[in-house]
Design an enzyme around this catalytic site. Structure first.
Site, PDB file in Angstrom:
ATOM      1  N   ASP A  92       0.861  -1.176   0.000  1.00 51.03           N
ATOM      2  CA  ASP A  92       0.000   0.000   0.000  1.00 51.03           C
ATOM      3  C   ASP A  92       0.900   1.230   0.000  1.00 51.03           C
ATOM      4  O   ASP A  92       1.980   1.225   0.587  1.00 51.03           O
ATOM      5  CB  ASP A  92      -0.902  -0.022   1.231  1.00 51.03           C
ATOM      6  CG  ASP A  92      -1.987   1.025   1.177  1.00 51.03           C
ATOM      7  OD1 ASP A  92      -2.052   1.768   0.171  1.00 51.03           O
ATOM      8  OD2 ASP A  92      -2.756   1.126   2.138  1.00 51.03           O
ATOM      9  N   ASP A 271      -8.173  -7.200   1.645  1.00 49.54           N
ATOM     10  CA  ASP A 271      -7.163  -7.250   2.702  1.00 49.54           C
ATOM     11  C   ASP A 271      -7.741  -6.612   3.952  1.00 49.54           C
ATOM     12  O   ASP A 271      -8.656  -5.781   3.870  1.00 49.54           O
ATOM     13  CB  ASP A 271      -5.899  -6.479   2.294  1.00 49.54           C
ATOM     14  CG  ASP A 271      -6.047  -4.980   2.576  1.00 49.54           C
ATOM     15  OD1 ASP A 271      -5.539  -4.517   3.605  1.00 49.54           O
ATOM     16  OD2 ASP A 271      -6.710  -4.282   1.779  1.00 49.54           O
ATOM     17  N   CYS A 309     -14.423 -26.244  10.839  1.00 50.86           N
ATOM     18  CA  CYS A 309     -13.151 -25.748  10.323  1.00 50.86           C
ATOM     19  C   CYS A 309     -12.105 -26.859  10.328  1.00 50.86           C
ATOM     20  O   CYS A 309     -12.075 -27.698  11.226  1.00 50.86           O
ATOM     21  CB  CYS A 309     -12.664 -24.568  11.168  1.00 50.86           C
ATOM     22  SG  CYS A 309     -11.090 -23.869  10.640  1.00 50.86           S
ATOM     23  N   CYS A 311      -8.679 -26.199  10.115  1.00 45.18           N
ATOM     24  CA  CYS A 311      -7.349 -25.686  10.425  1.00 45.18           C
ATOM     25  C   CYS A 311      -6.743 -26.454  11.600  1.00 45.18           C
ATOM     26  O   CYS A 311      -7.442 -27.144  12.346  1.00 45.18           O
ATOM     27  CB  CYS A 311      -7.389 -24.188  10.727  1.00 45.18           C
ATOM     28  SG  CYS A 311      -7.936 -23.755  12.393  1.00 45.18           S
ATOM     29  N   CYS A 314      -8.274 -25.819  15.126  1.00 43.60           N
ATOM     30  CA  CYS A 314      -9.545 -26.493  15.383  1.00 43.60           C
ATOM     31  C   CYS A 314      -9.376 -28.010  15.491  1.00 43.60           C
ATOM     32  O   CYS A 314     -10.137 -28.677  16.194  1.00 43.60           O
ATOM     33  CB  CYS A 314     -10.550 -26.140  14.287  1.00 43.60           C
ATOM     34  SG  CYS A 314     -11.060 -24.406  14.337  1.00 43.60           S
ATOM     35  N   HIS A 340      -6.138 -19.605  13.000  1.00 48.20           N
ATOM     36  CA  HIS A 340      -7.517 -19.976  12.663  1.00 48.20           C
ATOM     37  C   HIS A 340      -8.220 -18.882  11.869  1.00 48.20           C
ATOM     38  O   HIS A 340      -8.857 -19.150  10.835  1.00 48.20           O
ATOM     39  CB  HIS A 340      -8.315 -20.263  13.930  1.00 48.20           C
ATOM     40  CG  HIS A 340      -9.797 -20.282  13.699  1.00 48.20           C
ATOM     41  ND1 HIS A 340     -10.437 -21.345  13.100  1.00 48.20           N
ATOM     42  CD2 HIS A 340     -10.751 -19.333  13.933  1.00 48.20           C
ATOM     43  CE1 HIS A 340     -11.736 -21.068  12.984  1.00 48.20           C
ATOM     44  NE2 HIS A 340     -11.943 -19.860  13.484  1.00 48.20           N
TER      45      HIS A 340
END
Length: 377
Positions: A92, A271, A309, A311, A314, A340
């Protein structure tokens, strides 16, 4: 070097799946970009980001210019080498950060003078300076220097920012000659549809005057304090007014429901610091809505954080254990929740892409909007 290919269009919505080719790899859209403001995504390593299938990360020219300095990063071989990330990076311009500190800046047609948030030192940027700094950082995608007005602001103030941002976009396009970097223009206009459409028209004129097209278009000045419902009064029409063959980037949005609705409007890239910031506050995204792990109701809850989930957090840790870490102020709690939350947003954009390619994004959208998760965001 840079090419954006539309891979699929959803038949019922404006959602689209695409592929953006960059020097450091292809980016499949829709995509969520984790934010590594100062060359690090807080609470997670670059190998872990790769494990999460993060395709691209975002850093900030303003913060990196102030510390450790763009020249030092250039000496290290650029951002990719400096932070050990061999995949695409977007920087940015820092315009949002500068203009969020309006009491410390002086603005004129040629550029902006501002004070460092680190030591109060005075600095001056023109659009050309900003391009030089982002060139030193070496990101694959760079953003024009723009003026981002606050919310709320008088329409005259926003109109002036639209005009100035378009002039600066032309100057950035002329100054940016590095073929290894794609330059995105930024559409301003606040919540005013007429100013948004005017901003797009002025940026297209800037391309002609500069003798070169922008590789993509971003929407700035949204998600700066206005209700998201208000943003969606103009976002769909604004998105469709952008060139269809270029990627469309909605800046600063990390709310799951907002992402899913914006994809339906034709947005490709997102983002936000939200997933990492809320993780440090002990809050997790989930298919049940946001979970504040500080709440006592999780003390004896030995179920996964989000049963839907996949991930590693989890799969391996319970809500009770995560609450214990947060209450004990152990850094592992923030790390696990960061992992997560980033997985959650990256995963929903991957699911969105699959739904678009299957031609049933409208069903994916409606399923989400009628789920317990949607009402909580």
């Amino acid at each position: 070097m840079f090419e954006y290919t539309i891979d699929a269009l959803d038949p019922q919505t404006s959602a689209r799946a695409g592929t953006l080719t960059t020097p450091h790899g292809n980016i499949e859209t829709p995509v969520f970009m984790p934010v590594g403001t100062v060359a690090t995504v807080k609470g997670i390593t670059t190998p872990q980001l790769e494990q999460l299938s993060a395709q691209i990360i975002l850093s900030n020219a303003y913060h990196l210019y102030l510390r450790p300095g763009a020249e030092r990063i250039a000496q290290a071989g650029g951002l990719h080498s400096f932070m050990n990330w061999n995949h695409p990076i977007l920087t940015d311009s820092g315009g949002f950060q500068i203009f969020s500190l309006r009491d410390t800046l002086k603005l004129d047609e040629d550029g902006v003078s501002f004070q460092s948030i680190i030591d109060g030192s005075k600095h001056r940027w023109t659009p050309e300076d900003n391009m030089r700094i982002q060139n030193q950082l070496g990101a694959d995608i760079i953003m024009q220097l723009d003026e981002c007005p606050p919310y709320p602001a008088e329409k005259e103030t926003i109109a002036a920012a639209v005009d100035r941002s378009a002039v600066w976009a032309r100057r950035c396009r002329i100054a940016q000659t590095n073929k290894n970097q794609a330059l995105f223009a930024i559409v301003q206009g606040g919540i005013h549809l007429d100013l948004r459409l005017e901003s797009i028209e002025l940026l297209r004129q800037a391309e002609q005057e500069a003798g070169g097209e922008f590789e993509g278009f971003a929407l700035g000045g949204y998600s700066v304090g206005e209700p998201h419902e208000l943003m969606f009064e103009t976002l769909p029409e604004v998105a469709q007014a952008l060139p269809a063959e270029k990627p469309r980037y909605l800046m600063g949005v990390g709310n799951p429901t907002t992402i899913i609705k914006a994809i339906a409007a034709g947005i490709d890239m997102f983002d936000c610091v939200l997933p990492t910031r809320t993780a440090r506050m002990g809050t997790a995204f989930s298919h049940e809505g946001r979970l504040n792990l500080r709440n006592a109701r999780f003390a004896d809850d030995f179920t996964p954080l989000d049963p839907l989930c996949t991930c590693s957090t989890c799969k391996n840790y319970t809500r009770a254990y995560l609450r214990h870490l947060i209450q004990a102020k152990e850094m592992l709690g923030s790390i696990l929740l960061t992992h997560h939350n980033l997985h959650f947003l990256i995963n929903i954009t991957q699911e969105a892409r699959a739904a678009i390619q299957a031609g049933n994004y409208e069903n994916y959208l409606n399923t989400w909007l009628t789920s317990p998760a949607a009402a909580d965001y």
